[in-house]
Design a protein around this motif. Sequence first.
Motif, mmCIF file in Angstrom:
data_model
loop_
_atom_site.group_PDB
_atom_site.id
_atom_site.type_symbol
_atom_site.label_atom_id
_atom_site.label_comp_id
_atom_site.label_asym_id
_atom_site.label_seq_id
_atom_site.Cartn_x
_atom_site.Cartn_y
_atom_site.Cartn_z
ATOM 1 N N ILE A 1 6.865 72.899 45.730
ATOM 2 C CA ILE A 1 6.455 72.279 44.654
ATOM 3 C C ILE A 1 4.874 72.534 44.341
ATOM 4 C CG2 ILE A 1 6.246 70.042 43.457
ATOM 5 C CD1 ILE A 1 8.573 69.314 45.120
ATOM 6 N N VAL A 2 4.113 72.469 45.462
ATOM 7 C CA VAL A 2 2.646 72.477 45.155
ATOM 8 C C VAL A 2 2.397 73.927 44.761
ATOM 9 C CG1 VAL A 2 0.508 73.124 46.407
ATOM 10 C CG2 VAL A 2 1.802 70.908 46.993
ATOM 11 N N GLY A 3 3.370 74.993 45.326
ATOM 12 C CA GLY A 3 3.282 76.409 44.869
ATOM 13 C C GLY A 3 3.468 76.496 43.274
ATOM 14 N N VAL A 4 4.489 75.883 42.714
ATOM 15 C CA VAL A 4 4.722 75.956 41.387
ATOM 16 C C VAL A 4 3.583 75.223 40.375
ATOM 17 C CG1 VAL A 4 6.478 74.890 39.500
ATOM 18 C CG2 VAL A 4 7.446 75.442 41.800
ATOM 19 N N GLY A 5 3.036 74.095 40.823
ATOM 20 C CA GLY A 5 1.911 73.642 40.217
ATOM 21 C C GLY A 5 0.723 74.294 40.272
ATOM 22 N N ALA A 6 0.395 75.187 41.345
ATOM 23 C CA ALA A 6 -0.649 76.009 41.538
ATOM 24 C C ALA A 6 -0.548 77.191 40.354
ATOM 25 C CB ALA A 6 -0.827 76.741 42.742
ATOM 26 N N LEU A 7 0.913 77.818 40.262
ATOM 27 C CA LEU A 7 1.066 78.780 39.302
ATOM 28 C C LEU A 7 1.056 78.466 37.860
ATOM 29 C CD1 LEU A 7 4.068 80.831 40.823
ATOM 30 C CD2 LEU A 7 1.766 81.310 40.553
ATOM 31 N N VAL A 8 1.292 77.107 37.619
ATOM 32 C CA VAL A 8 1.128 76.580 36.203
ATOM 33 C C VAL A 8 -0.252 76.402 35.910
ATOM 34 C CG1 VAL A 8 1.399 74.585 34.915
ATOM 35 C CG2 VAL A 8 3.157 75.365 36.365
ATOM 36 N N ALA B 1 -3.619 71.287 27.565
ATOM 37 C CA ALA B 1 -4.019 70.162 28.249
ATOM 38 C C ALA B 1 -2.894 69.523 28.859
ATOM 39 C CB ALA B 1 -4.663 69.303 27.483
ATOM 40 N N LEU B 2 -1.664 69.370 28.119
ATOM 41 C CA LEU B 2 -0.311 68.976 28.688
ATOM 42 C C LEU B 2 0.101 69.896 29.781
ATOM 43 C CD1 LEU B 2 1.931 67.096 28.401
ATOM 44 C CD2 LEU B 2 3.212 68.574 26.586
ATOM 45 N N LEU B 3 0.060 71.051 29.758
ATOM 46 C CA LEU B 3 0.357 71.986 30.855
ATOM 47 C C LEU B 3 -0.580 71.567 32.305
ATOM 48 C CD1 LEU B 3 0.825 75.571 29.302
ATOM 49 C CD2 LEU B 3 2.712 74.240 30.402
ATOM 50 N N ILE B 4 -1.616 71.340 32.106
ATOM 51 C CA ILE B 4 -2.545 71.055 33.158
ATOM 52 C C ILE B 4 -1.923 69.672 33.658
ATOM 53 C CG2 ILE B 4 -4.887 70.307 33.898
ATOM 54 C CD1 ILE B 4 -4.655 73.291 33.397
ATOM 55 N N VAL C 1 -0.983 68.960 37.321
ATOM 56 C CA VAL C 1 -1.520 67.969 38.410
ATOM 57 C C VAL C 1 -0.161 67.084 38.706
ATOM 58 C CG1 VAL C 1 -2.951 66.083 38.250
ATOM 59 C CG2 VAL C 1 -3.777 67.854 37.165
ATOM 60 N N VAL C 2 0.854 66.823 38.167
ATOM 61 C CA VAL C 2 2.084 65.925 38.494
ATOM 62 C C VAL C 2 2.747 66.740 39.509
ATOM 63 C CG1 VAL C 2 3.909 65.069 37.759
ATOM 64 C CG2 VAL C 2 2.146 64.730 36.459
ATOM 65 N N LEU C 3 2.904 68.051 39.430
ATOM 66 C CA LEU C 3 3.663 68.769 40.276
ATOM 67 C C LEU C 3 2.942 68.769 41.579
ATOM 68 C CD1 LEU C 3 4.641 71.635 38.021
ATOM 69 C CD2 LEU C 3 6.279 70.078 39.144
#
Length: 271
Positions: free
Chosen positions: A209-216, A153-156, A160-162
């Motif tokens: 940054i969006v790409g980083v968030g999507a990979l997470v 949940a913390l990773l999600i 979302v923040v990223l």
Amino acid sequence: MKTDEFGRGARRAARSEGFERGARFGHVVSGVLHLLIGMLAIAVAFGSTENIDQSGALATLAERPGGRIALWVLAVGFVAMALWRVVEALWGGQSAHARSNSPLDRVKALGIAAVYIGLSYSTIGFAVGAGRSSGEQNSALSARLMQSLPGKALLIVAAVVLLSVGAYHVYKGVTRGFLDDLRAYERTGARRWIEPLAVVGYVAKGLTIVGVGALVVIATVRSNPEQATGLDGALKTLGAQPFGAILLICAGTGVALYGLYCFVMARYAKM
């Protein structure tokens, strides 16, 4: 009483010309870091295997003659910017050109301070020969968090923040919201090149940054921490796509242009 005296002393220091110059130097070193990352991305497009992130940039600099000295200089700039943002978060902007002192502005300042503190720590690590790959650290942390539902949940939430931060950068570039961060510069005749530079830089950085968030998100859903490797993983994933080399060159150029815009911020930013 002592707390009030400390606060007044901190505010006086924050209004000093020397402190502001130190913070502006933080924009300069941030520009250098983005330029290095952009150059690494372009190099990887032509076959290099370097890490395309802050650790790769710092490691590359450390290997150059005089690189360790340069890293200490960068660390000083990052610390100066972190201190400025902490002061801004606690007491608001201190100069006549300061942005508004709304709670949101202060929260943003605190978040930026945290980023620069992290950059300072990483830079000092490479300066003393103890630097570590950001991708490996991200993957290891993700692996630990994925072992539990609260961790996932913390990773999600982090993803979302990223995604939000990346989208905000794109929005800020497209709408030219960055103009609110700058002092008037129309008289310099530089507007015709500053604005296009900022637009491309903000959009490019936002998309990465969006790409980083999507990979997470993908890594968390698949329980595969090896995919959560941060900026390096995002850009190399982009490079693995059809016409990936061209895309990677475009991304690297955009990040480098944002680095150049950081130099503009060093001169014209409202502090």
